[in-house]
Write a protein that holds these residues in place. Structure first.
Motif, PDB file in Angstrom:
ATOM      1  N   ALA A 159      10.090  13.299   0.243  1.00  0.00           N
ATOM      2  CA  ALA A 159       9.640  14.684   0.242  1.00  0.00           C
ATOM      3  C   ALA A 159       8.123  14.705   0.182  1.00  0.00           C
ATOM      4  O   ALA A 159       7.533  14.257  -0.801  1.00  0.00           O
ATOM      5  CB  ALA A 159      10.230  15.436  -0.948  1.00  0.00           C
ATOM      6  N   GLY A 160       7.477  15.211   1.243  1.00  0.00           N
ATOM      7  CA  GLY A 160       6.028  15.251   1.315  1.00  0.00           C
ATOM      8  C   GLY A 160       5.471  16.638   1.027  1.00  0.00           C
ATOM      9  O   GLY A 160       5.816  17.604   1.706  1.00  0.00           O
ATOM     10  N   ASN A 161       4.631  16.740   0.014  1.00  0.00           N
ATOM     11  CA  ASN A 161       3.893  17.970  -0.300  1.00  0.00           C
ATOM     12  C   ASN A 161       4.757  19.226  -0.409  1.00  0.00           C
ATOM     13  O   ASN A 161       4.396  20.284   0.131  1.00  0.00           O
ATOM     14  CB  ASN A 161       2.805  18.220   0.759  1.00  0.00           C
ATOM     15  CG  ASN A 161       1.655  17.249   0.706  1.00  0.00           C
ATOM     16  OD1 ASN A 161       1.479  16.524  -0.278  1.00  0.00           O
ATOM     17  ND2 ASN A 161       0.852  17.209   1.758  1.00  0.00           N
ATOM     18  N   PRO A 162       5.895  19.190  -1.112  1.00  0.00           N
ATOM     19  CA  PRO A 162       6.634  20.443  -1.304  1.00  0.00           C
ATOM     20  C   PRO A 162       5.794  21.457  -2.081  1.00  0.00           C
ATOM     21  O   PRO A 162       4.972  21.089  -2.926  1.00  0.00           O
ATOM     22  CB  PRO A 162       7.855  20.013  -2.130  1.00  0.00           C
ATOM     23  CG  PRO A 162       7.989  18.549  -1.907  1.00  0.00           C
ATOM     24  CD  PRO A 162       6.580  18.049  -1.741  1.00  0.00           C
ATOM     25  N   GLY A 163       6.040  22.737  -1.798  1.00  0.00           N
ATOM     26  CA  GLY A 163       5.308  23.776  -2.517  1.00  0.00           C
ATOM     27  C   GLY A 163       5.740  23.906  -3.964  1.00  0.00           C
ATOM     28  O   GLY A 163       4.949  24.263  -4.829  1.00  0.00           O
ATOM     29  N   LEU A 199       5.924  12.078  -1.776  1.00  0.00           N
ATOM     30  CA  LEU A 199       4.676  11.707  -1.121  1.00  0.00           C
ATOM     31  C   LEU A 199       3.702  12.870  -1.304  1.00  0.00           C
ATOM     32  O   LEU A 199       3.987  13.990  -0.861  1.00  0.00           O
ATOM     33  CB  LEU A 199       4.933  11.442   0.359  1.00  0.00           C
ATOM     34  CG  LEU A 199       3.853  10.708   1.156  1.00  0.00           C
ATOM     35  CD1 LEU A 199       3.734   9.252   0.697  1.00  0.00           C
ATOM     36  CD2 LEU A 199       4.171  10.762   2.649  1.00  0.00           C
ATOM     37  N   ALA A 200       2.579  12.620  -1.960  1.00  0.00           N
ATOM     38  CA  ALA A 200       1.708  13.711  -2.380  1.00  0.00           C
ATOM     39  C   ALA A 200       0.265  13.457  -1.966  1.00  0.00           C
ATOM     40  O   ALA A 200      -0.365  12.508  -2.439  1.00  0.00           O
ATOM     41  CB  ALA A 200       1.788  13.891  -3.897  1.00  0.00           C
ATOM     42  N   GLY A 201      -0.258  14.307  -1.087  1.00  0.00           N
ATOM     43  CA  GLY A 201      -1.664  14.225  -0.725  1.00  0.00           C
ATOM     44  C   GLY A 201      -2.540  14.609  -1.901  1.00  0.00           C
ATOM     45  O   GLY A 201      -2.381  15.691  -2.472  1.00  0.00           O
ATOM     46  N   ILE A 205      -4.746  20.460  -3.199  1.00  0.00           N
ATOM     47  CA  ILE A 205      -5.066  21.008  -4.516  1.00  0.00           C
ATOM     48  C   ILE A 205      -5.558  22.452  -4.452  1.00  0.00           C
ATOM     49  O   ILE A 205      -5.993  22.987  -5.466  1.00  0.00           O
ATOM     50  CB  ILE A 205      -6.122  20.130  -5.231  1.00  0.00           C
ATOM     51  CG1 ILE A 205      -7.356  19.941  -4.347  1.00  0.00           C
ATOM     52  CG2 ILE A 205      -5.506  18.777  -5.609  1.00  0.00           C
ATOM     53  CD1 ILE A 205      -8.488  19.173  -5.013  1.00  0.00           C
ATOM     54  N   VAL A 206      -5.482  23.086  -3.294  1.00  0.00           N
ATOM     55  CA  VAL A 206      -5.904  24.482  -3.220  1.00  0.00           C
ATOM     56  C   VAL A 206      -4.932  25.345  -4.018  1.00  0.00           C
ATOM     57  O   VAL A 206      -3.739  25.030  -4.129  1.00  0.00           O
ATOM     58  CB  VAL A 206      -6.003  24.974  -1.766  1.00  0.00           C
ATOM     59  CG1 VAL A 206      -7.031  24.165  -0.992  1.00  0.00           C
ATOM     60  CG2 VAL A 206      -4.651  24.924  -1.077  1.00  0.00           C
ATOM     61  N   VAL A 254      -1.353  10.015  -1.606  1.00  0.00           N
ATOM     62  CA  VAL A 254      -2.005   9.712  -0.333  1.00  0.00           C
ATOM     63  C   VAL A 254      -3.458  10.144  -0.458  1.00  0.00           C
ATOM     64  O   VAL A 254      -3.780  11.335  -0.439  1.00  0.00           O
ATOM     65  CB  VAL A 254      -1.312  10.421   0.840  1.00  0.00           C
ATOM     66  CG1 VAL A 254      -1.973  10.026   2.162  1.00  0.00           C
ATOM     67  CG2 VAL A 254       0.178  10.075   0.866  1.00  0.00           C
ATOM     68  N   ALA A 255      -4.346   9.169  -0.609  1.00  0.00           N
ATOM     69  CA  ALA A 255      -5.749   9.446  -0.904  1.00  0.00           C
ATOM     70  C   ALA A 255      -6.437  10.116   0.283  1.00  0.00           C
ATOM     71  O   ALA A 255      -6.303   9.683   1.432  1.00  0.00           O
ATOM     72  CB  ALA A 255      -6.468   8.152  -1.263  1.00  0.00           C
ATOM     73  N   GLY A 256      -7.178  11.191  -0.027  1.00  0.00           N
ATOM     74  CA  GLY A 256      -8.019  11.840   0.965  1.00  0.00           C
ATOM     75  C   GLY A 256      -7.320  12.845   1.855  1.00  0.00           C
ATOM     76  O   GLY A 256      -7.954  13.429   2.740  1.00  0.00           O
ATOM     77  N   ILE A 257      -6.025  13.080   1.649  1.00  0.00           N
ATOM     78  CA  ILE A 257      -5.256  13.956   2.530  1.00  0.00           C
ATOM     79  C   ILE A 257      -4.777  15.183   1.765  1.00  0.00           C
ATOM     80  O   ILE A 257      -4.304  15.092   0.636  1.00  0.00           O
ATOM     81  CB  ILE A 257      -4.050  13.205   3.133  1.00  0.00           C
ATOM     82  CG1 ILE A 257      -4.534  12.031   3.974  1.00  0.00           C
ATOM     83  CG2 ILE A 257      -3.181  14.144   3.964  1.00  0.00           C
ATOM     84  CD1 ILE A 257      -5.425  12.405   5.150  1.00  0.00           C
ATOM     85  N   GLY A 258      -4.896  16.339   2.413  1.00  0.00           N
ATOM     86  CA  GLY A 258      -4.420  17.588   1.846  1.00  0.00           C
ATOM     87  C   GLY A 258      -3.071  17.969   2.419  1.00  0.00           C
ATOM     88  O   GLY A 258      -2.193  17.129   2.604  1.00  0.00           O
TER      89      GLY A 258
END
Length: 291
Positions: A159-163, A199-201, A205-206, A254-258
């Protein structure tokens, strides 16, 4: 029940698909099939974000597909037929009146029937390693599928970047938790012991993104997606300790990715097929999407 057959051609394709449990809600399956892919080679099911752009998500995986001989399968749920979060992220599990739908009607069972149609078309066989990756709304879909239905045919779910997240507890009602669905403690333990990857960018962070869930249950998990990923893992580890079971989840930053579907797809492919998240210069999007 009529068996649907899917047999995508080599390269890109978009195939109509009518799910037997939702015959009045047609969807599409966007595929990429390398010329050398055989029935026993890897398959990745990719779940799109809130823009319902399965064609883009398929394309994000093409380089990895060619490099590692992967069949990419992106079931695409149009907003017209599957509206809002309730009709996609939350899987049609609970209707507007709060009634729980029959399990066979849950959208989380659709990918397995898509795979069965590919198997019926002799595109995949019995020995494939099947994985699911979802990003953003698709990340919500992927982890809720694992939570409510178990791994099914999938050897791995990412699961990548769920809200926001459904928590591994029966004490909160779905979708905040697993309460009210008829699940038991064994189902919660099964989920905690499944090898799920978050999987977390680290730049996701907005706090003012209009697509960032802002319901009270989501805000209680943190101000942004990256923080919520850490909340989810901490909560799961606490539940596992309380229940005396293992927690086999991983949080992979995941460094550097939003909030970028293209970059996160590359990160997922690297993690699974190269053993590590690729360096930033390989992840930078080439006009990626924000969903």
């Amino acid at each position: 029940m009529t068996t649907t057959t899917l047999n995508p051609p080599i390269g890109r394709s978009t195939l109509p698909f009518v799910d037997a449990r939702h015959p009045d809600r047609p969807l599409e399956v966007n595929c990429y099939r390398p010329a050398s892919h055989g029935p026993d080679d890897p398959v990745v099911v990719v779940q799109h974000g809130m823009m319902r752009n399965g064609d883009d998500y398929r394309d994000f995986w093409i380089d990895a597909a060619e490099t590692h001989n992967i069949l990419i399968v992106a079931p695409t749920f149009p907003n017209e037929q599957f509206p809002k979060a309730e009709g996609y992220n939350n899987g049609l599990v609970v209707d507007a009146d709060g009634a729980v739908a029959p399990r066979e009607q849950w959208l989380y069972t659709v990918p397995e029937r898509v795979l069965e149609a590919l198997r019926h078309g002799a595109v995949i066989g019995a020995a494939n390693t099947l994985r699911m990756f979802g990003h953003s709304a698709g990340g919500q879909f992927a982890h809720r599928m694992l939570a409510t239905c178990g791994p099914g045919p999938f050897a791995a779910v990412m699961a990548g970047n769920p809200g926001w997240y459904t928590l591994p507890t029966l004490e909160r009602r779905f979708p905040e938790g697993l309460g009210g669905l008829g699940l038991d403690d064994a189902a919660v333990i099964r989920w905690l012991e499944s090898p799920m990857v978050i999987l977390a960018g680290d730049q996701d962070i907005v706090t003012d993104d209009p697509n960032l869930p802002s319901n009270p249950e989501a805000l209680a998990q943190g101000p942004n997606r990256f923080g919520r990923a850490h909340f989810m893992l901490d909560f799961a580890r606490g539940e596992a300790a309380r229940r005396g079971c293992a927690c086999h989840w991983q949080l992979v930053p995941v460094a550097g990715i939003g909030h970028d579907g293209a970059a996160m797809s590359r990160a997922a492919a690297g993690w699974w097929f190269e053993g590590a998240v690729p360096p930033l210069d390989r992840l930078q999007p080439q006009g990626g999407v924000v969903a």
